[in-house]
Design an enzyme around this catalytic site. Structure first.
Site, short mmCIF file in Angstrom:
data_model
loop_
_atom_site.label_atom_id
_atom_site.label_comp_id
_atom_site.label_asym_id
_atom_site.label_seq_id
_atom_site.Cartn_x
_atom_site.Cartn_y
_atom_site.Cartn_z
N SER A 85 10.10 13.88 3.13
CA SER A 85 10.52 12.59 3.68
C SER A 85 11.60 12.76 4.74
O SER A 85 11.80 11.89 5.57
CB SER A 85 11.11 11.71 2.58
OG SER A 85 10.17 11.47 1.59
N HIS A 118 3.99 14.24 7.62
CA HIS A 118 4.59 13.20 6.77
C HIS A 118 3.73 11.95 6.72
O HIS A 118 3.56 11.26 7.73
CB HIS A 118 6.00 12.88 7.31
CG HIS A 118 6.76 11.94 6.45
ND1 HIS A 118 7.65 11.02 6.95
CD2 HIS A 118 6.75 11.74 5.11
CE1 HIS A 118 8.15 10.33 5.96
NE2 HIS A 118 7.62 10.75 4.84
N ASN A 142 11.79 7.22 8.46
CA ASN A 142 12.79 7.15 7.38
C ASN A 142 14.22 7.06 7.90
O ASN A 142 15.08 6.50 7.22
CB ASN A 142 12.63 8.33 6.42
CG ASN A 142 11.49 8.09 5.45
OD1 ASN A 142 11.05 6.96 5.28
ND2 ASN A 142 11.00 9.14 4.83
N1 3HC Z 1 -3.14 2.14 -2.73
C1 3HC Z 1 -4.31 2.02 -2.10
N2 3HC Z 1 -4.69 0.91 -1.45
C2 3HC Z 1 -3.86 -0.14 -1.48
C3 3HC Z 1 -2.60 -0.09 -2.13
C4 3HC Z 1 -2.27 1.11 -2.79
N3 3HC Z 1 -1.11 1.27 -3.42
N4 3HC Z 1 -1.98 -1.28 -1.98
C5 3HC Z 1 -2.82 -2.05 -1.25
N5 3HC Z 1 -3.94 -1.37 -0.94
C6 3HC Z 1 -5.07 -1.82 -0.15
C7 3HC Z 1 -5.79 -2.93 -0.86
O1 3HC Z 1 -6.79 -2.44 -1.76
C8 3HC Z 1 -6.40 -3.70 0.30
O2 3HC Z 1 -7.58 -3.03 0.73
P1 3HC Z 1 -8.89 -3.86 1.20
O3 3HC Z 1 -8.48 -4.55 2.47
O4 3HC Z 1 -9.90 -2.78 1.39
O5 3HC Z 1 -9.20 -4.79 0.08
C9 3HC Z 1 -5.37 -3.54 1.43
O6 3HC Z 1 -4.59 -2.39 1.05
C10 3HC Z 1 -4.45 -4.74 1.56
O7 3HC Z 1 -3.87 -4.96 0.30
P2 3HC Z 1 -3.37 -6.37 -0.24
O8 3HC Z 1 -4.13 -7.47 0.47
O9 3HC Z 1 -3.36 -6.36 -1.72
O10 3HC Z 1 -1.84 -6.41 0.13
P3 3HC Z 1 -1.11 -6.46 1.51
O11 3HC Z 1 -1.94 -6.98 2.62
O12 3HC Z 1 0.17 -7.14 1.20
O13 3HC Z 1 -0.81 -4.93 1.84
C11 3HC Z 1 0.65 -3.09 1.74
C12 3HC Z 1 -0.16 -4.09 0.93
C13 3HC Z 1 -0.27 -2.25 2.60
C14 3HC Z 1 1.36 -2.18 0.73
C15 3HC Z 1 1.67 -3.87 2.64
O14 3HC Z 1 2.46 -4.69 1.85
C16 3HC Z 1 2.57 -2.96 3.46
O15 3HC Z 1 2.21 -2.49 4.53
N6 3HC Z 1 3.80 -2.72 2.95
C17 3HC Z 1 4.76 -1.82 3.59
C18 3HC Z 1 4.45 -0.40 3.20
C19 3HC Z 1 5.40 0.56 3.83
O16 3HC Z 1 6.35 0.24 4.54
N7 3HC Z 1 5.16 1.85 3.55
C20 3HC Z 1 6.00 2.93 4.01
C21 3HC Z 1 6.95 3.33 2.93
S1 3HC Z 1 8.02 4.62 3.44
C22 3HC Z 1 7.21 6.03 3.07
O17 3HC Z 1 6.17 6.05 2.46
C23 3HC Z 1 7.84 7.30 3.52
C24 3HC Z 1 8.41 8.11 2.38
O18 3HC Z 1 8.77 9.37 2.89
C25 3HC Z 1 9.62 7.47 1.73
#
Ligand code: 3HC
Length: 283
Positions: free
Chosen positions: A119, A140, A190
């Site tokens: 990260s 990443h 990050n």
């Molecule tokens: N795993 C797999 N697929 C997932 C999932 C998961 N945990 N969560 C949601 N999905 C899929 C759903 O199945 C759905 O797919 P579909 O369109 O084929 O049906 C699609 O994503 C959309 O899901 P939802 O409609 O249920 O929910 P949202 O539209 O609210 O999307 C989200 C969920 C993608 C998690 C969105 O809220 C988002 O983009 N959040 C921010 C995530 C973010 O910032 N991530 C970065 C974190 S930092 C990091 O990872 C770095 C590390 O080093 C710390």
């Protein structure tokens, strides 16, 4: 160099997701975790994801059978002997990462690229622990891996352009958008996202608003897809705290001081979704 077989080390949330997108992109994949329960859980998670995709008509039964045939999931690191790249996604600890990459260098064939999904940590430091620092780099991914389009590609100071280009092509074949970043703590995302989550935790700790109110405010007032505290729960509060600690140490700047709310949650074992409790309750 053409990548044909991908190794993934660490079958937690990130490792399982990386294995999933690699298999779906057509690669033979070896997913290894030294803890048998974690390796088994990852296999179940992937089966569940593919069963859901089948139900939605996004893949066929033949696709799922093919995915399973191309995925080895186990606990023996020696399975990496003939892979073209290992993407390491183990615990965010520099000493563990250095030890593991040294071991991978001794085990893998000479051409194998060693990528770390760190990260924030130093790619150069990890690379220097191996017998092939020119073939070590950061790759990443973001959580949830199957959904988030970005992959940051981070060369260390001696990583060759060839290595970086091979990994950029790999990320593209996985359906991701690679962005090249210079080595620096937290790279791009990050460096910006973690202090934002940290400040949200400070607002929570100071009692200015509840977790629900903070998250609602950032979703409706700043257009975020999810609130910062729900995001910390999803990423893992232990991971967010580890990155904050690293920034604080590396930059020696009080603006990166980790929130006491993060420390308290981690001390209580409330690490977020993965433990059933964090800023929210998932049980
Ligand atoms: N795993 C797999 N697929 C997932 C999932 C998961 N945990 N969560 C949601 N999905 C899929 C759903 O199945 C759905 O797919 P579909 O369109 O084929 O049906 C699609 O994503 C959309 O899901 P939802 O409609 O249920 O929910 P949202 O539209 O609210 O999307 C989200 C969920 C993608 C998690 C969105 O809220 C988002 O983009 N959040 C921010 C995530 C973010 O910032 N991530 C970065 C974190 S930092 C990091 O990872 C770095 C590390 O080093 C710390």
């Amino acid at each position: 160099m053409e990548i044909k077989k991908v190794g993934v080390l660490g079958a937690g949330i990130m490792g399982a997701g990386i294995a999933q997108v690699s298999v779906q992109a057509g690669y033979s994949v070896v997913l290894i975790d030294v803890v048998p329960e974690i390796a088994n859980k990852a296999r179940k998670t992937l089966n569940k994801a593919w069963a859901k995709a089948l139900e939605k008509g996004k893949v066929s039964a033949e696709n799922v059978a093919d995915y399973n045939a191309r995925l080895i999931c186990g606990t023996d690191i020696n399975e990496f002997r003939d892979v073209d790249i290992v993407i390491e996604a183990i615990v965010e600890n520099i000493d563990f990462k250095k030890k593991v990459h040294k071991q991978l260098g001794e085990l893998c064939k000479a051409e194998t690229i060693l990528a770390t999904n760190t990260s924030a940590l130093s790619i150069t430091e990890i690379a220097a622990a191996t017998n092939r620092s020119d073939k070590v780099l950061g790759m990443h991914f973001f959580n949830p891996v199957p959904v988030m389009k970005l992959v940051e590609v981070i060369p260390g100071v001696v990583t060759t352009d060839d290595t970086a280009q091979t990994v950029i092509q790999l990320a593209e074949k996985m359906g991701k958008e690679p962005v090249l970043a210079k080595e620096s703590p937290g790279f791009i995302v990050n460096r910006i996202l973690v202090p934002y989550m940290n400040e949200a935790a400070n607002v929570f700790y100071e009692g200015i608003a509840s977790a629900e109110e903070i998250d609602k405010a950032m979703k409706l007032g700043a257009g975020m897809p999810m609130g910062p505290l729900a995001l910390a729960d999803m990423v893992g509060i232990d991971i967010v705290l580890a990155v904050c600690e690293f920034f604080y140490k590396e930059f020696a700047d009080s603006k990166y001081r980790p929130s006491l709310a993060f420390r308290q949650k981690v001390r209580a074992g409330h690490l977020g979704k993965k433990t059933g409790k964090g800023f929210y309750n998932y049980m």
